[in-house]
Write a protein that holds these residues in place. Sequence first.
Motif, PDB file in Angstrom:
ATOM      1  N   UNK A 221      55.575  46.528  50.272  1.00  0.00           N
ATOM      2  CA  UNK A 221      54.749  45.401  50.698  1.00  0.00           C
ATOM      3  C   UNK A 221      54.279  45.537  52.149  1.00  0.00           C
ATOM      4  N   UNK A 222      55.010  46.299  52.958  1.00  0.00           N
ATOM      5  CA  UNK A 222      54.547  46.547  54.325  1.00  0.00           C
ATOM      6  C   UNK A 222      53.265  47.375  54.324  1.00  0.00           C
ATOM      7  N   UNK A 223      53.249  48.419  53.489  1.00  0.00           N
ATOM      8  CA  UNK A 223      52.056  49.264  53.413  1.00  0.00           C
ATOM      9  C   UNK A 223      50.922  48.514  52.724  1.00  0.00           C
ATOM     10  N   UNK A 224      51.266  47.710  51.723  1.00  0.00           N
ATOM     11  CA  UNK A 224      50.240  46.895  51.077  1.00  0.00           C
ATOM     12  C   UNK A 224      49.659  45.892  52.068  1.00  0.00           C
ATOM     13  N   UNK A 225      50.514  45.348  52.944  1.00  0.00           N
ATOM     14  CA  UNK A 225      50.024  44.424  53.963  1.00  0.00           C
ATOM     15  C   UNK A 225      49.038  45.085  54.905  1.00  0.00           C
TER      16      UNK A 225
ATOM     17  N   UNK B 232      47.027  47.523  54.079  1.00  0.00           N
ATOM     18  CA  UNK B 232      45.787  47.681  53.321  1.00  0.00           C
ATOM     19  C   UNK B 232      45.015  46.371  53.223  1.00  0.00           C
ATOM     20  N   UNK B 233      45.703  45.285  52.862  1.00  0.00           N
ATOM     21  CA  UNK B 233      45.004  44.006  52.701  1.00  0.00           C
ATOM     22  C   UNK B 233      44.452  43.499  54.033  1.00  0.00           C
ATOM     23  N   UNK B 234      45.203  43.711  55.116  1.00  0.00           N
ATOM     24  CA  UNK B 234      44.715  43.288  56.429  1.00  0.00           C
ATOM     25  C   UNK B 234      43.461  44.069  56.819  1.00  0.00           C
ATOM     26  N   UNK B 235      43.463  45.368  56.547  1.00  0.00           N
ATOM     27  CA  UNK B 235      42.302  46.202  56.838  1.00  0.00           C
ATOM     28  C   UNK B 235      41.083  45.727  56.059  1.00  0.00           C
TER      29      UNK B 235
ATOM     30  N   UNK C 264      43.530  50.567  43.875  1.00  0.00           N
ATOM     31  CA  UNK C 264      42.787  49.705  44.789  1.00  0.00           C
ATOM     32  C   UNK C 264      41.325  49.683  44.363  1.00  0.00           C
ATOM     33  N   UNK C 265      40.804  48.490  44.144  1.00  0.00           N
ATOM     34  CA  UNK C 265      39.395  48.311  43.798  1.00  0.00           C
ATOM     35  C   UNK C 265      38.720  47.525  44.913  1.00  0.00           C
ATOM     36  N   UNK C 266      37.653  48.077  45.473  1.00  0.00           N
ATOM     37  CA  UNK C 266      36.934  47.433  46.571  1.00  0.00           C
ATOM     38  C   UNK C 266      35.498  47.173  46.135  1.00  0.00           C
ATOM     39  N   UNK C 267      35.089  45.915  46.236  1.00  0.00           N
ATOM     40  CA  UNK C 267      33.736  45.514  45.836  1.00  0.00           C
ATOM     41  C   UNK C 267      33.389  46.000  44.430  1.00  0.00           C
ATOM     42  N   UNK C 268      34.380  45.904  43.525  1.00  0.00           N
ATOM     43  CA  UNK C 268      34.162  46.259  42.129  1.00  0.00           C
ATOM     44  C   UNK C 268      34.291  47.731  41.802  1.00  0.00           C
ATOM     45  N   UNK C 269      34.607  48.587  42.774  1.00  0.00           N
ATOM     46  CA  UNK C 269      34.704  50.030  42.545  1.00  0.00           C
ATOM     47  C   UNK C 269      36.111  50.520  42.871  1.00  0.00           C
TER      48      UNK C 269
ATOM     49  N   UNK D 225      42.472  55.431  50.708  1.00  0.00           N
ATOM     50  CA  UNK D 225      41.250  54.716  50.342  1.00  0.00           C
ATOM     51  C   UNK D 225      40.056  55.533  50.807  1.00  0.00           C
ATOM     52  N   UNK D 226      39.035  55.608  49.967  1.00  0.00           N
ATOM     53  CA  UNK D 226      37.818  56.329  50.328  1.00  0.00           C
ATOM     54  C   UNK D 226      37.034  55.524  51.364  1.00  0.00           C
ATOM     55  N   UNK D 227      36.631  56.187  52.447  1.00  0.00           N
ATOM     56  CA  UNK D 227      35.957  55.504  53.550  1.00  0.00           C
ATOM     57  C   UNK D 227      34.617  54.915  53.116  1.00  0.00           C
ATOM     58  N   UNK D 228      33.861  55.659  52.315  1.00  0.00           N
ATOM     59  CA  UNK D 228      32.527  55.197  51.918  1.00  0.00           C
ATOM     60  C   UNK D 228      32.575  53.869  51.172  1.00  0.00           C
ATOM     61  N   UNK D 229      33.708  53.560  50.537  1.00  0.00           N
ATOM     62  CA  UNK D 229      33.819  52.314  49.775  1.00  0.00           C
ATOM     63  C   UNK D 229      34.131  51.112  50.658  1.00  0.00           C
ATOM     64  N   UNK D 230      34.425  51.347  51.933  1.00  0.00           N
ATOM     65  CA  UNK D 230      34.812  50.255  52.819  1.00  0.00           C
ATOM     66  C   UNK D 230      33.628  49.680  53.586  1.00  0.00           C
TER      67      UNK D 230
END
Length: 461
Positions: A279-283, A285-288, A312-317, A344-349
């Motif tokens: 949950x620390x690592x998940x935190x 990710x979610x904060x980012x 991890x799905x970002x903006x539907x991807x 996480x892939x940078x282009x998806x952020x």
Amino acid sequence: GSRRERHFRPELVRMWSQKLGIRTESSQRFERGADPGFPPDASARVAQLLLKLAGGVAGPVKDDFSELPRPSRVFLRKDYPSRLLGVDIPEEKTHDILAGLGFKVEDRGEAFYVEVPTRRRDISIEADLVEEVGRIYGYGNIPGKVESSGEFLGKKPRDLRHRVREIVSRLGFQEVQSLEFVSEREIKAFSAEDIAVRIMNPLTEQFSCVRPLLMMGLLNVVSINQRRGVRDVRIFQVGKEFRYRGSEELPEEREVLCAVASGRLEKNWLEKERELDFYDVKGLLTRLLEELGCGYDIEESDLPYLDYGAAVTVNGKRCGWIGRLKEEIAELYDLKFPLYVLEVEIASLEPCEKGPVEIPRYPPVKRDISVLMDEEVPYRELERLIRKASSSLLVEIRVIDVYRGKPLPEGKKSITVGLLYQHMERTLQDEEVDGEVEKIVEILAKEGYIIRGYEGGVRRS
């Protein structure tokens, strides 16, 4: 007497050195490229010393190398050094600097015609000459220039990488740079044989492939730290992965963020020292993702190199994963403690379009809820119900603790969630926040969840 000085073709020296398996000091020198114009001068100097110290008669010079490389010639526009370096350098100064370095400089109106000595194999284009001019002129004499913000408009990938690095660093992770090369053993451990890009002439077996996963390089960094007694490691890197796409195509390159964490969380005024967990690592990710303004979802998923993890799905991807590294992978790198990884892939952020966020002027109000739920129910379902029952006053949901074991019934787990409420224009009253929490309790009870207790002003178990 007779004397011999030699110059060999670098490509032939390297080819036969590799084929014969012979590596000598001489082969290393010549395969990097020695100065082809040096032997005549060296020969003349040796002859001079021999005649002076021992006497005798100098013999004729015989040259068996009929195709010595000729000195290269480069045109240098007279205004180019000033434009490239950003400081006014007179033409005479440019001429004197190059001539002083042994270049033959001929003035041809708007440009200098420069003959490069054979010893300077690194000089081949106009910019190389400008670098020499700047080096002798003095980098300290070149004034710094602060670019206006308007000059960076439209450079989202660069800005995005910078923002990602800044956010992750601020959250307690140190940035590192790992090697791009990995061993065949690592490739097999990650079952990545089909996507691995292999090097035709590797320096060593340890560097025989290019990494298909950025995580591989970071695991080597963690291993080195643990062997040297550094147990608590939190590092990240923004870099590229390389994946094989067939002999007729260039490898696929993906720029990703990878972070790994192992060891203990330092004691602070909010909580005691404890071991890092999922949950620390998940935190992180979610904060980012929240700071970038990305819509996201995290669902449980199986990956061959994780004991347990989530996609991890970002903006539907779908664009990344998070989880705990398998023990057999950890043993390969001689890791002694559990290690948690996210990628996480940078282009998806790509951040959502939103203006600057106002800094809150009024204090937040915190509430905690402990919920008893079935083991197989994922946390994201609990979070979904909490958000559904809440208003815009709820600004943050955070997992504080997950407990399994006695006295809880078998197949059950208890999750304690921290809720943070805040209003941008006034101070919240306890009654308002209590009402928000009561709505959450009601909807959770309707869905079959058991509320073990909640703190902060309503009631306590």
